[in-house]
Design an enzyme around this catalytic site. Structure first.
Site, PDB file in Angstrom:
ATOM      1  N   LYS A   1     -22.502  20.578   5.901  1.00  0.00           N
ATOM      2  CA  LYS A   1     -23.856  21.109   5.998  1.00  0.00           C
ATOM      3  C   LYS A   1     -24.781  20.177   5.231  1.00  0.00           C
ATOM      4  O   LYS A   1     -24.583  19.913   4.042  1.00  0.00           O
ATOM      5  CB  LYS A   1     -23.877  22.509   5.383  1.00  0.00           C
ATOM      6  CG  LYS A   1     -25.237  23.159   5.354  1.00  0.00           C
ATOM      7  CD  LYS A   1     -25.082  24.605   4.898  1.00  0.00           C
ATOM      8  CE  LYS A   1     -26.389  25.299   4.710  1.00  0.00           C
ATOM      9  NZ  LYS A   1     -26.173  26.684   4.217  1.00  0.00           N
TER      10      LYS A   1
ATOM     11  N   ARG B   1     -35.874  30.462   6.055  1.00  0.00           N
ATOM     12  CA  ARG B   1     -36.246  31.038   4.755  1.00  0.00           C
ATOM     13  C   ARG B   1     -37.013  32.339   4.959  1.00  0.00           C
ATOM     14  O   ARG B   1     -36.824  33.303   4.239  1.00  0.00           O
ATOM     15  CB  ARG B   1     -37.107  30.055   3.953  1.00  0.00           C
ATOM     16  CG  ARG B   1     -36.430  28.741   3.642  1.00  0.00           C
ATOM     17  CD  ARG B   1     -35.494  28.853   2.444  1.00  0.00           C
ATOM     18  NE  ARG B   1     -34.294  28.056   2.650  1.00  0.00           N
ATOM     19  CZ  ARG B   1     -34.215  26.732   2.537  1.00  0.00           C
ATOM     20  NH1 ARG B   1     -35.269  26.033   2.187  1.00  0.00           N
ATOM     21  NH2 ARG B   1     -33.081  26.115   2.753  1.00  0.00           N
TER      22      ARG B   1
ATOM     23  N   GLU C   1     -15.543  16.081   3.281  1.00  0.00           N
ATOM     24  CA  GLU C   1     -15.889  17.502   3.139  1.00  0.00           C
ATOM     25  C   GLU C   1     -15.001  18.363   4.046  1.00  0.00           C
ATOM     26  O   GLU C   1     -14.504  19.410   3.633  1.00  0.00           O
ATOM     27  CB  GLU C   1     -17.363  17.740   3.509  1.00  0.00           C
ATOM     28  CG  GLU C   1     -18.363  17.381   2.429  1.00  0.00           C
ATOM     29  CD  GLU C   1     -18.364  18.372   1.262  1.00  0.00           C
ATOM     30  OE1 GLU C   1     -17.653  19.390   1.314  1.00  0.00           O
ATOM     31  OE2 GLU C   1     -19.092  18.119   0.284  1.00  0.00           O
TER      32      GLU C   1
ATOM     33  N   LYS D   1     -23.642  21.326  10.590  1.00  0.00           N
ATOM     34  CA  LYS D   1     -24.972  21.931  10.614  1.00  0.00           C
ATOM     35  C   LYS D   1     -25.969  20.992   9.952  1.00  0.00           C
ATOM     36  O   LYS D   1     -25.656  20.476   8.882  1.00  0.00           O
ATOM     37  CB  LYS D   1     -24.893  23.254   9.851  1.00  0.00           C
ATOM     38  CG  LYS D   1     -26.199  23.950   9.615  1.00  0.00           C
ATOM     39  CD  LYS D   1     -25.967  25.188   8.794  1.00  0.00           C
ATOM     40  CE  LYS D   1     -27.294  25.824   8.459  1.00  0.00           C
ATOM     41  NZ  LYS D   1     -27.166  26.913   7.539  1.00  0.00           N
TER      42      LYS D   1
HETATM   43  C1  PBG Z   1     -27.623  29.665   3.530  1.00  0.00           C
HETATM   44  C2  PBG Z   1     -27.896  29.431   4.969  1.00  0.00           C
HETATM   45  C3  PBG Z   1     -28.981  28.697   5.453  1.00  0.00           C
HETATM   46  C4  PBG Z   1     -28.889  28.722   6.842  1.00  0.00           C
HETATM   47  C5  PBG Z   1     -27.758  29.480   7.179  1.00  0.00           C
HETATM   48  N1  PBG Z   1     -27.148  29.899   5.995  1.00  0.00           N
HETATM   49  C6  PBG Z   1     -30.112  28.061   4.725  1.00  0.00           C
HETATM   50  C7  PBG Z   1     -29.850  27.027   3.726  1.00  0.00           C
HETATM   51  O1  PBG Z   1     -28.754  26.535   3.555  1.00  0.00           O
HETATM   52  O2  PBG Z   1     -30.807  26.633   3.042  1.00  0.00           O
HETATM   53  C8  PBG Z   1     -29.850  28.049   7.765  1.00  0.00           C
HETATM   54  C9  PBG Z   1     -29.832  28.449   9.169  1.00  0.00           C
HETATM   55  C10 PBG Z   1     -31.018  28.063   9.937  1.00  0.00           C
HETATM   56  O3  PBG Z   1     -31.900  27.296   9.490  1.00  0.00           O
HETATM   57  O4  PBG Z   1     -31.109  28.536  11.064  1.00  0.00           O
HETATM   58  N2  PBG Z   1     -26.760  30.652   3.253  1.00  0.00           N
END
Ligand code: PBG
Length: 313
Positions: A185, A195, A224, A239
């Site tokens: 990620k 957010r 990772e 991601k």
């Molecule tokens: C954090 C999480 C995030 C997303 C999914 N799980 C945000 C981050 O890591 O800051 C993002 C998913 C999206 O932008 O659609 N638990």
């Protein structure tokens, strides 16, 4: 005319397709907000809403009706604190949602995102004490398991999170629950709209560069993924998706684990915004985008377009 012979009719083109996009490839994200009386649309994600408990099952029904087989659940609690204690409350927002959904749609696969950021009062994915963070993630996973979850998806990019969760699940007898790890990620600018969706717009200041990956890194992604495999991840995830298709292909070539990609909020927002202005043709653009992820080697795609595109596949 040597290669064009292979494109002479629609039927022939379809028969020769190397990659297909199918409804069973798709996973639909669902946001459940404990404090809402009715659904609330996320402003930067047209068509996507936070659900209330009164709207949740109607939403799930419309998702299941398209043939989609899996959802990923995110909870927004009313109370946040420094320990993320609502996240492992047996009557917490995700725990209740899992129970309600499972009682009506037992066949639907429920994946639960497992992280602290929606539950901490500073919006961070970890507590200041790393050992306590892992213990908390373990408690959350076990409590989701007691509620009937099928798959746990730890999203914090914290070393040790997968093995902590695996041990927690196994020690309570939940051997059949899989772990889908957000193994690779990136610290991406494309999580912005999430957010708001996850209710951490006001609480979270700063960035996650200490635990999420630098977008400049390619080989590190394999390390990772290796780490998470060693810790017992059943499914790997990359991601965001479209900007990291090289990484998807790298992982596909190296690992035989099922591979998921997360087409994130900002990637959704970009396509939606252009489509709403008539600058691109929405349906073909979505299909081409999702197909590119399959072609790169993904098995599964988490996308906010899942429900919209599923009836056309
Ligand atoms: C954090 C999480 C995030 C997303 C999914 N799980 C945000 C981050 O890591 O800051 C993002 C998913 C999206 O932008 O659609 N638990």
């Amino acid at each position: 005319m040597r290669l064009q012979r292979l494109r002479t009719s629609q039927a022939w083109r379809e028969m020769l397709e190397e990659t297909t996009l199918q409804v069973q490839d798709l996973i639909m994200p669902v946001f459940i907000h404990e404090g809402l009386q009715q659904p609330q649309e996320i402003s930067a994600m047209p068509g996507i809403s936070q659900q209330s408990f009164s709207s949740l099952l109607t939403e799930i029904e419309s998702i299941a009706a398209t043939g989609i087989k899996a959802i990923i659940l995110f909870g927004i609690p009313l109370k946040k604190d420094s320990h993320a204690s609502e996240a492992f409350n047996p009557n917490g927002v995700v725990q209740r949602a899992i129970q309600e959904i499972k009682s009506i749609f037992p066949e639907l696969i429920i994946i639960a995102d497992c992280c602290l950021c929606e539950y901490t009062d500073n919006g961070h994915c970890a507590l200041s004490d790393p050992a306590k963070t892992l213990l908390t993630l373990q408690k959350i996973a076990v409590s989701y398991a007691h509620s009937g979850v099928d798959i746990i998806a730890p999203s914090g990019m914290l070393d040790g999170m997968v093995s902590a969760i695996r041990h927690g699940l196994d020690s309570e007898g939940f051997h059949r629950i899989s772990i889908m790890s957000y193994a690779v990620k990136y610290a991406s600018a494309f999580y912005g709209p999430f957010r708001e969706a996850a209710g951490s717009l006001d609480t979270f200041k700063g960035n996650r560069k200490h635990h999420q990956m630098n977008p400049a890194q390619r080989r590190e992604a394999l390390r990772e993924a290796e780490l998470d495999c060693a810790e017992g991840a059943d499914i790997l995830m990359v991601k965001p998706a479209t900007l990291y298709l090289d990484i998807v292909r790298d992982l596909r070539n190296r690992f035989d684990h099922p591979l998921a990609v997360y087409h994130v909020s900002g990637e959704y927002a970009m396509l939606k915004a252009a489509a709403q202005r008539g600058w691109i043709d929405e349906m073909p653009a979505i299909q081409e985008t999702l197909l590119s992820m399959k072609r790169a080697g993904a098995h599964m795609i988490i996308t906010y377009f899942a429900k919209q595109i599923a009836p056309f596949l």
